[in-house]
Design a protein around this motif. Sequence first.
Motif, PDB file in Angstrom:
ATOM      1  N   ALA A  84      65.434  32.808  66.629  1.00 33.35           N
ATOM      2  CA  ALA A  84      66.829  32.205  65.798  1.00 33.35           C
ATOM      3  C   ALA A  84      66.024  30.909  64.387  1.00 33.35           C
ATOM      4  N   ARG A  85      67.128  31.230  63.269  1.00 30.78           N
ATOM      5  CA  ARG A  85      66.602  29.981  62.693  1.00 30.78           C
ATOM      6  C   ARG A  85      68.091  29.120  62.652  1.00 30.78           C
ATOM      7  N   PHE A  86      67.894  27.261  62.208  1.00 31.36           N
ATOM      8  CA  PHE A  86      68.768  27.008  61.900  1.00 31.36           C
ATOM      9  C   PHE A  86      69.246  26.011  61.115  1.00 31.36           C
ATOM     10  N   GLN A  87      70.499  26.282  60.405  1.00 29.92           N
ATOM     11  CA  GLN A  87      70.343  25.642  59.267  1.00 29.92           C
ATOM     12  C   GLN A  87      71.446  24.055  59.124  1.00 29.92           C
ATOM     13  N   VAL A  88      71.726  23.186  58.295  1.00 31.99           N
ATOM     14  CA  VAL A  88      72.717  22.358  57.957  1.00 31.99           C
ATOM     15  C   VAL A  88      72.488  22.607  56.611  1.00 31.99           C
ATOM     16  N   TRP A  89      73.790  23.211  56.308  1.00 32.06           N
ATOM     17  CA  TRP A  89      75.056  23.453  55.082  1.00 32.06           C
ATOM     18  C   TRP A  89      75.384  22.100  54.144  1.00 32.06           C
ATOM     19  N   GLY A  90      75.378  21.536  53.938  1.00 30.08           N
ATOM     20  CA  GLY A  90      76.368  19.709  53.382  1.00 30.08           C
ATOM     21  C   GLY A  90      77.410  20.670  51.900  1.00 30.08           C
ATOM     22  N   TRP A  91      78.705  20.855  51.986  1.00 31.18           N
ATOM     23  CA  TRP A  91      79.591  20.766  50.490  1.00 31.18           C
ATOM     24  C   TRP A  91      79.605  19.706  49.548  1.00 31.18           C
ATOM     25  N   ALA A  92      79.664  19.812  48.549  1.00 33.48           N
ATOM     26  CA  ALA A  92      80.740  18.175  47.855  1.00 33.48           C
ATOM     27  C   ALA A  92      81.041  18.734  46.472  1.00 33.48           C
ATOM     28  N   LYS A  93      81.616  18.240  45.689  1.00 36.41           N
ATOM     29  CA  LYS A  93      82.414  18.070  44.958  1.00 36.41           C
ATOM     30  C   LYS A  93      81.144  17.301  43.895  1.00 36.41           C
ATOM     31  N   GLN A  94      80.713  18.427  42.562  1.00 35.16           N
ATOM     32  CA  GLN A  94      79.396  17.653  41.936  1.00 35.16           C
ATOM     33  C   GLN A  94      80.100  17.623  40.543  1.00 35.16           C
TER      34      GLN A  94
END
Length: 94
Positions: A84-94
Motif C-alpha cells: 500500500a502507498r501513503f501520501q500527505v496532502w496539504g491544502w492552502a488558499k493561494q
Amino acid sequence: MTPTARSLAKLRAEGWTAGVVEQRVPIPGNARVTRDYLGCIDIIAVHPQRGILGVQATSGANVAARVKKALAEPRLLPWLAAGARFQVWGWAKQ
C-alpha cells in the motif's frame, strides 16, 4: 471545506473509492481527540489500476509536521511493506 473533504472530492473525481478512517474519540471532560488509522492515515482509497493509498489530509502549513510524524510512526511500516502507498496532502488558499 476541510482538508479531508477536499481530499475525498479529489480522490473520487480521479476514480478512487475512498472513505474516512479517522475517528473523533470522546475523552473525560467533554473533549474529543482525533485518532488516525495507524497513527497517520485519515483516508483509505482503492483504485483498480492504482492500488491502495492512505492519505493524511492537512493544511498546507502542517505538511512538514505530518510528514515527520508519519516517518516516526512504526505502525505505518507494515502498511507500506504490504504494497500500500501513503501520501500527505496539504491544502492552502493561494
